[in-house]
Design an enzyme around this catalytic site. Structure first.
Site, PDB file in Angstrom:
ATOM      1  N   ARG A  97       6.522  14.615  -0.803  1.00  0.00           N
ATOM      2  CA  ARG A  97       4.905  13.921  -1.125  1.00  0.00           C
ATOM      3  C   ARG A  97       4.296  13.520  -0.130  1.00  0.00           C
ATOM      4  O   ARG A  97       3.081  13.285  -0.208  1.00  0.00           O
ATOM      5  CB  ARG A  97       5.191  12.984  -2.282  1.00  0.00           C
TER       6      ARG A  97
ATOM      7  N   ASP B 284       1.039   3.331  -1.256  1.00  0.00           N
ATOM      8  CA  ASP B 284       2.371   3.288  -2.045  1.00  0.00           C
ATOM      9  C   ASP B 284       3.167   2.063  -1.826  1.00  0.00           C
ATOM     10  O   ASP B 284       2.932   1.225  -0.671  1.00  0.00           O
ATOM     11  CB  ASP B 284       3.193   4.380  -1.606  1.00  0.00           C
TER      12      ASP B 284
END
Length: 247
Positions: free
Chosen positions: A152, A167
């Site tokens: 990712r 994140d």
């Protein structure tokens, strides 16, 4: 990037990499995932890959020869690939490790099973990694999680290229709280600042909430996080607030 996985149970990997974001990344050619059965490199009619441990003890140990032959073959096709051994004895896998590994051209994951691998296999790997301080039935689940975390971070895999930047752990802190519609749910309202349209105020609120959440849930992360002077002022304010009202 090329991900190669060496395992005794290749069927475990079919579903996790066929759907959602990783499935789309495979379809678009952004990543390539090759899952290889260790038994293909075992000899004899029964393709034996494990044996009892020298010195006695419970369980079985993966033999070194099939692993060595498999790694030699995989490396011959991708000589720059880094070999990773999944083991609870390895270095803890963190976001910073994922970022480093995302810069590699290829990765080979060796999934241990039973009582682990013959000690001599360790001489054939570049790095030993652990998903956490617990023991799984094998390294497959750890490899899946690591591949997901690394993939990712690669260009084009996420729909929004900036998504991974906010994140949890991306900057050493936990992520700030997220909200979406409706503005009120079961008597709980979205913080007014997020409805204000004031981007500077929203950014400041989010940073403060990152610090608050990390202080409350993972204070150990603050020791390594890169904090500027403004962060440290907010952190001291939050410590005083939490000391006055722990709830």
């Amino acid at each position: 990037m090329i991900f190669d996985v060496l395992t005794l149970f290749p069927g475990l990997f079919a579903s996790p990499f066929a759907d959602s974001i990783l499935g789309k990344a495979v379809d678009r050619g952004l990543i390539r995932i090759g899952v290889h059965n260790l038994r293909d490199w075992a000899e004899g009619r029964h393709k034996v890959t494990d044996d009892t441990p020298y010195g006695g003890g419970e369980g079985m140990v993966l033999k070194p020869e099939p692993v060595a032959r498999a790694l030699a073959d995989l490396k011959s096709g991708h000589p720059t690939s880094k070999v990773l051994l999944m083991t609870p004895q390895g270095k803890p896998f963190r976001q910073a490790v994922a970022l480093d590994l995302a810069a590699e051209e290829g990765l080979i994951f060796v999934c241990g099973r039973y009582e682990g691998v013959d000690e001599r296999v360790r001489a054939l790997v570049d790095e030993e990694l652990s998903l956490g301080d617990f023991v799984l039935t094998g390294g497959e689940l750890a490899a899946m999680a690591m591949i997901d975390a690394i993939a990712r971070l690669l260009p084009g895999v996420l729909g929004n290229r900036d998504s991974s930047l906010s994140d949890s752990h991306a900057d050493g802190l936990l992520e700030y709280p997220q909200y979406t519609r409706p503005a009120e749910f079961m008597g709980m309202r979205v913080p007014e600042v997020l409805l204000s349209g004031n981007h500077a105020a929203i950014s400041a609120w989010r940073r403060r909430e990152q610090l608050r959440r990390t202080l409350q849930r993972r204070p150990d992360l603050l020791e390594q996080a890169e904090l500027d002077a403004r962060d440290r002022v907010m952190l001291e304010e939050l410590r005083r607030e939490l000391a006055a009202d722990p709830e």
